[in-house]
Design a protein around this motif. Sequence first.
Motif, PDB file in Angstrom:
ATOM      1  N   TYR A  49     -61.593  21.549 -48.982  1.00  0.00           N
ATOM      2  CA  TYR A  49     -61.795  22.264 -47.736  1.00  0.00           C
ATOM      3  C   TYR A  49     -61.099  23.609 -47.895  1.00  0.00           C
ATOM      4  CZ  TYR A  49     -63.228  18.004 -45.220  1.00  0.00           C
ATOM      5  OH  TYR A  49     -63.889  16.882 -44.787  1.00  0.00           O
ATOM      6  N   PRO A  50     -61.795  24.721 -47.747  1.00  0.00           N
ATOM      7  CA  PRO A  50     -61.138  26.018 -47.899  1.00  0.00           C
ATOM      8  C   PRO A  50     -60.231  26.370 -46.736  1.00  0.00           C
ATOM      9  CG  PRO A  50     -63.416  26.328 -47.267  1.00  0.00           C
ATOM     10  CD  PRO A  50     -63.240  24.854 -47.538  1.00  0.00           C
ATOM     11  N   ARG A  51     -60.391  25.663 -45.641  1.00  0.00           N
ATOM     12  CA  ARG A  51     -59.639  25.911 -44.420  1.00  0.00           C
ATOM     13  C   ARG A  51     -59.682  27.399 -44.052  1.00  0.00           C
ATOM     14  NH1 ARG A  51     -56.493  21.453 -43.063  1.00  0.00           N
ATOM     15  NH2 ARG A  51     -56.368  22.508 -41.024  1.00  0.00           N
ATOM     16  N   SER A  52     -58.595  27.978 -43.617  1.00  0.00           N
ATOM     17  CA  SER A  52     -58.639  29.363 -43.129  1.00  0.00           C
ATOM     18  C   SER A  52     -58.751  30.404 -44.225  1.00  0.00           C
ATOM     19  CB  SER A  52     -57.396  29.650 -42.283  1.00  0.00           C
ATOM     20  OG  SER A  52     -57.461  28.985 -41.045  1.00  0.00           O
ATOM     21  N   ALA A  53     -58.692  29.990 -45.481  1.00  0.00           N
ATOM     22  CA  ALA A  53     -58.847  30.951 -46.576  1.00  0.00           C
ATOM     23  C   ALA A  53     -60.242  31.549 -46.620  1.00  0.00           C
ATOM     24  CB  ALA A  53     -58.517  30.286 -47.914  1.00  0.00           C
ATOM     25  N   CYS A  54     -61.199  30.954 -45.929  1.00  0.00           N
ATOM     26  CA  CYS A  54     -62.583  31.468 -45.966  1.00  0.00           C
ATOM     27  C   CYS A  54     -62.962  32.225 -44.702  1.00  0.00           C
ATOM     28  CB  CYS A  54     -63.568  30.318 -46.199  1.00  0.00           C
ATOM     29  SG  CYS A  54     -63.765  29.209 -44.782  1.00  0.00           S
ATOM     30  N   LYS A  55     -61.991  32.681 -43.932  1.00  0.00           N
ATOM     31  CA  LYS A  55     -62.328  33.317 -42.653  1.00  0.00           C
ATOM     32  C   LYS A  55     -63.152  34.586 -42.816  1.00  0.00           C
ATOM     33  CE  LYS A  55     -59.005  31.336 -39.479  1.00  0.00           C
ATOM     34  NZ  LYS A  55     -57.714  31.457 -38.788  1.00  0.00           N
ATOM     35  N   PRO A 181     -71.574  19.861 -49.422  1.00  0.00           N
ATOM     36  CA  PRO A 181     -72.041  18.490 -49.213  1.00  0.00           C
ATOM     37  C   PRO A 181     -71.477  17.822 -47.964  1.00  0.00           C
ATOM     38  CG  PRO A 181     -70.290  18.489 -50.825  1.00  0.00           C
ATOM     39  CD  PRO A 181     -70.524  19.925 -50.455  1.00  0.00           C
ATOM     40  N   ALA A 182     -70.489  18.441 -47.322  1.00  0.00           N
ATOM     41  CA  ALA A 182     -69.838  17.778 -46.193  1.00  0.00           C
ATOM     42  C   ALA A 182     -69.075  18.809 -45.368  1.00  0.00           C
ATOM     43  CB  ALA A 182     -68.870  16.701 -46.695  1.00  0.00           C
ATOM     44  N   TRP A 183     -68.635  18.378 -44.209  1.00  0.00           N
ATOM     45  CA  TRP A 183     -67.811  19.251 -43.375  1.00  0.00           C
ATOM     46  C   TRP A 183     -66.814  18.407 -42.603  1.00  0.00           C
ATOM     47  CZ3 TRP A 183     -67.973  18.897 -37.947  1.00  0.00           C
ATOM     48  CH2 TRP A 183     -69.005  18.103 -37.425  1.00  0.00           C
ATOM     49  N   GLY A 184     -65.761  19.057 -42.160  1.00  0.00           N
ATOM     50  CA  GLY A 184     -64.751  18.401 -41.339  1.00  0.00           C
ATOM     51  C   GLY A 184     -64.366  19.324 -40.199  1.00  0.00           C
ATOM     52  N   VAL A 185     -63.613  18.795 -39.244  1.00  0.00           N
ATOM     53  CA  VAL A 185     -63.166  19.592 -38.108  1.00  0.00           C
ATOM     54  C   VAL A 185     -61.841  20.254 -38.470  1.00  0.00           C
ATOM     55  CG1 VAL A 185     -62.460  19.551 -35.683  1.00  0.00           C
ATOM     56  CG2 VAL A 185     -64.335  18.086 -36.477  1.00  0.00           C
ATOM     57  N   ASP A 186     -61.797  21.569 -38.375  1.00  0.00           N
ATOM     58  CA  ASP A 186     -60.583  22.310 -38.680  1.00  0.00           C
ATOM     59  C   ASP A 186     -59.593  22.185 -37.526  1.00  0.00           C
ATOM     60  OD1 ASP A 186     -58.847  23.988 -40.070  1.00  0.00           O
ATOM     61  OD2 ASP A 186     -60.407  25.425 -40.580  1.00  0.00           O
ATOM     62  N   GLY A 187     -58.381  22.707 -37.732  1.00  0.00           N
ATOM     63  CA  GLY A 187     -57.352  22.619 -36.699  1.00  0.00           C
ATOM     64  C   GLY A 187     -57.737  23.328 -35.417  1.00  0.00           C
ATOM     65  N   CYS A 188     -58.612  24.328 -35.516  1.00  0.00           N
ATOM     66  CA  CYS A 188     -59.064  25.082 -34.343  1.00  0.00           C
ATOM     67  C   CYS A 188     -60.333  24.505 -33.746  1.00  0.00           C
ATOM     68  CB  CYS A 188     -59.278  26.537 -34.713  1.00  0.00           C
ATOM     69  SG  CYS A 188     -60.654  26.782 -35.864  1.00  0.00           S
ATOM     70  N   SER A 189     -60.751  23.346 -34.218  1.00  0.00           N
ATOM     71  CA  SER A 189     -61.917  22.607 -33.718  1.00  0.00           C
ATOM     72  C   SER A 189     -63.259  23.107 -34.234  1.00  0.00           C
ATOM     73  CB  SER A 189     -61.962  22.567 -32.178  1.00  0.00           C
ATOM     74  OG  SER A 189     -60.819  21.899 -31.683  1.00  0.00           O
ATOM     75  N   ALA A 190     -63.268  24.166 -35.050  1.00  0.00           N
ATOM     76  CA  ALA A 190     -64.522  24.640 -35.649  1.00  0.00           C
ATOM     77  C   ALA A 190     -64.821  23.851 -36.922  1.00  0.00           C
ATOM     78  CB  ALA A 190     -64.425  26.126 -35.967  1.00  0.00           C
ATOM     79  N   PRO A 191     -66.086  23.764 -37.318  1.00  0.00           N
ATOM     80  CA  PRO A 191     -66.411  23.095 -38.585  1.00  0.00           C
ATOM     81  C   PRO A 191     -65.827  23.852 -39.774  1.00  0.00           C
ATOM     82  CG  PRO A 191     -68.370  23.348 -37.214  1.00  0.00           C
ATOM     83  CD  PRO A 191     -67.297  24.186 -36.591  1.00  0.00           C
ATOM     84  N   ASN A 192     -65.397  23.102 -40.788  1.00  0.00           N
ATOM     85  CA  ASN A 192     -64.942  23.696 -42.038  1.00  0.00           C
ATOM     86  C   ASN A 192     -65.708  22.993 -43.155  1.00  0.00           C
ATOM     87  OD1 ASN A 192     -62.466  24.012 -44.341  1.00  0.00           O
ATOM     88  ND2 ASN A 192     -62.770  25.728 -42.960  1.00  0.00           N
ATOM     89  N   PHE A 193     -66.442  23.763 -43.947  1.00  0.00           N
ATOM     90  CA  PHE A 193     -67.370  23.215 -44.921  1.00  0.00           C
ATOM     91  C   PHE A 193     -66.708  23.089 -46.298  1.00  0.00           C
ATOM     92  CE2 PHE A 193     -69.804  25.537 -41.717  1.00  0.00           C
ATOM     93  CZ  PHE A 193     -70.583  24.496 -41.220  1.00  0.00           C
ATOM     94  N   VAL A 255     -55.718  39.388 -49.287  1.00  0.00           N
ATOM     95  CA  VAL A 255     -55.341  38.011 -49.592  1.00  0.00           C
ATOM     96  C   VAL A 255     -55.364  37.204 -48.303  1.00  0.00           C
ATOM     97  CG1 VAL A 255     -53.927  38.673 -51.571  1.00  0.00           C
ATOM     98  CG2 VAL A 255     -52.846  38.400 -49.343  1.00  0.00           C
ATOM     99  N   LYS A 256     -55.607  35.905 -48.441  1.00  0.00           N
ATOM    100  CA  LYS A 256     -55.703  35.056 -47.253  1.00  0.00           C
ATOM    101  C   LYS A 256     -55.300  33.632 -47.592  1.00  0.00           C
ATOM    102  CE  LYS A 256     -56.659  34.150 -42.991  1.00  0.00           C
ATOM    103  NZ  LYS A 256     -55.784  32.974 -43.065  1.00  0.00           N
ATOM    104  N   THR A 257     -54.387  33.109 -46.803  1.00  0.00           N
ATOM    105  CA  THR A 257     -53.967  31.723 -46.962  1.00  0.00           C
ATOM    106  C   THR A 257     -54.847  30.793 -46.140  1.00  0.00           C
ATOM    107  OG1 THR A 257     -52.043  30.246 -46.891  1.00  0.00           O
ATOM    108  CG2 THR A 257     -52.329  31.752 -45.037  1.00  0.00           C
ATOM    109  N   GLY A 258     -54.827  29.532 -46.501  1.00  0.00           N
ATOM    110  CA  GLY A 258     -55.471  28.485 -45.728  1.00  0.00           C
ATOM    111  C   GLY A 258     -54.575  27.266 -45.701  1.00  0.00           C
ATOM    112  N   ALA A 259     -54.692  26.452 -44.686  1.00  0.00           N
ATOM    113  CA  ALA A 259     -53.855  25.256 -44.573  1.00  0.00           C
ATOM    114  C   ALA A 259     -54.020  24.354 -45.789  1.00  0.00           C
ATOM    115  CB  ALA A 259     -54.206  24.493 -43.298  1.00  0.00           C
TER     116      ALA A 259
END
Length: 330
Positions: A49-55, A181-193, A255-259
């Motif tokens: 999950y790229p989390r917030s690194a893909c914003k 192939p899948a997605w999950g719910v991120d901490g902010c409630s948006a989908p994270n692919f 640069v960008k971090t993700g959880a």
Amino acid sequence: MTGVDEGAVDLVRLIRGERLESVHRGHAVICDGRGEMVEAWGDPAALIYPRSACKMVQALPLVESGAGRDLTERQLAFACASHQGAAIHREMAAAWLADLGLAEADLRCGPQEPDDRPERDRLIRAHAEPCQLHNNCSGKHCGFLTLGRHLGAGPEYTEIDHPVQRAVRAAFDETCEFQSPAWGVDGCSAPNFTTRLDALGRAMGRFAAARADGDARARAMVRLRRAMGAAPELVAGERRACTDLMRAMSGEVAVKTGAEGVFVAIIPALERGIALKICDGGTRAAEATIATLLIRLGVLAAEAPVARTLTHGPIRSRRGLEAGRIEMAI
């Protein structure tokens, strides 16, 4: 279920006294502007999950659709933010919503206690509760609302089948050149692919190689990466690794971090992109690794204070005594 630790290698070691205390393992890739892998550590095919690194990828539809045509550079930086919830962030989110004729209740990211101490203390003194404006993803959600308005879509923009998320999914898969192939719910409630690490690195390489005279997507990539470098205090906040690193590189590298130990970098001068994942999710290890790779590529001075701090330490006790150090395994 395949574990993210399969094929991982040692990246960061923590030494206390003269004894090895812990080891952080993970994966990292460097890709060029064509999306080809230049260097790799661990398993480039690790699914993450790229989390917030893909914003910045999630913000592409906002810009390339024309929805963000009149947004300022600072608003675009804020759309890519994982911020501290400081006053500057709360005020930016509130002003953006007001421009849309919307309010805090129209956000779908959820309230979050700010990490910024002055703002947290202000809330305590006022006997006030944190709200969605403080959510570290409120900028991204302002961008989602702006895109939703442009598309004429409904208010529940975090739902997986909403036009906003369909646009984000398309941009994500196309930029990574990999069908998630899948997605999950991120901490902010948006989908994270989910995506492969090398695919995320490929996307960062494409951001790095994009030119202002290119097509709509390339122009959007340029606007977003420049905005991030120009306003790192909005992307992260004060005393954050993202902010300090971008400032140390004069805003020329985004640069960008993700959880959970994800980090990316976009290096236009070299047409290089970096993506990494620390298997145990450790932030300190992710920050140390991204700094090491930036030094390796020659865009971050090894003697810069942020570089020394992130890659060496020292680790100190709460009294300030030197207790240990960081050692890089790459």
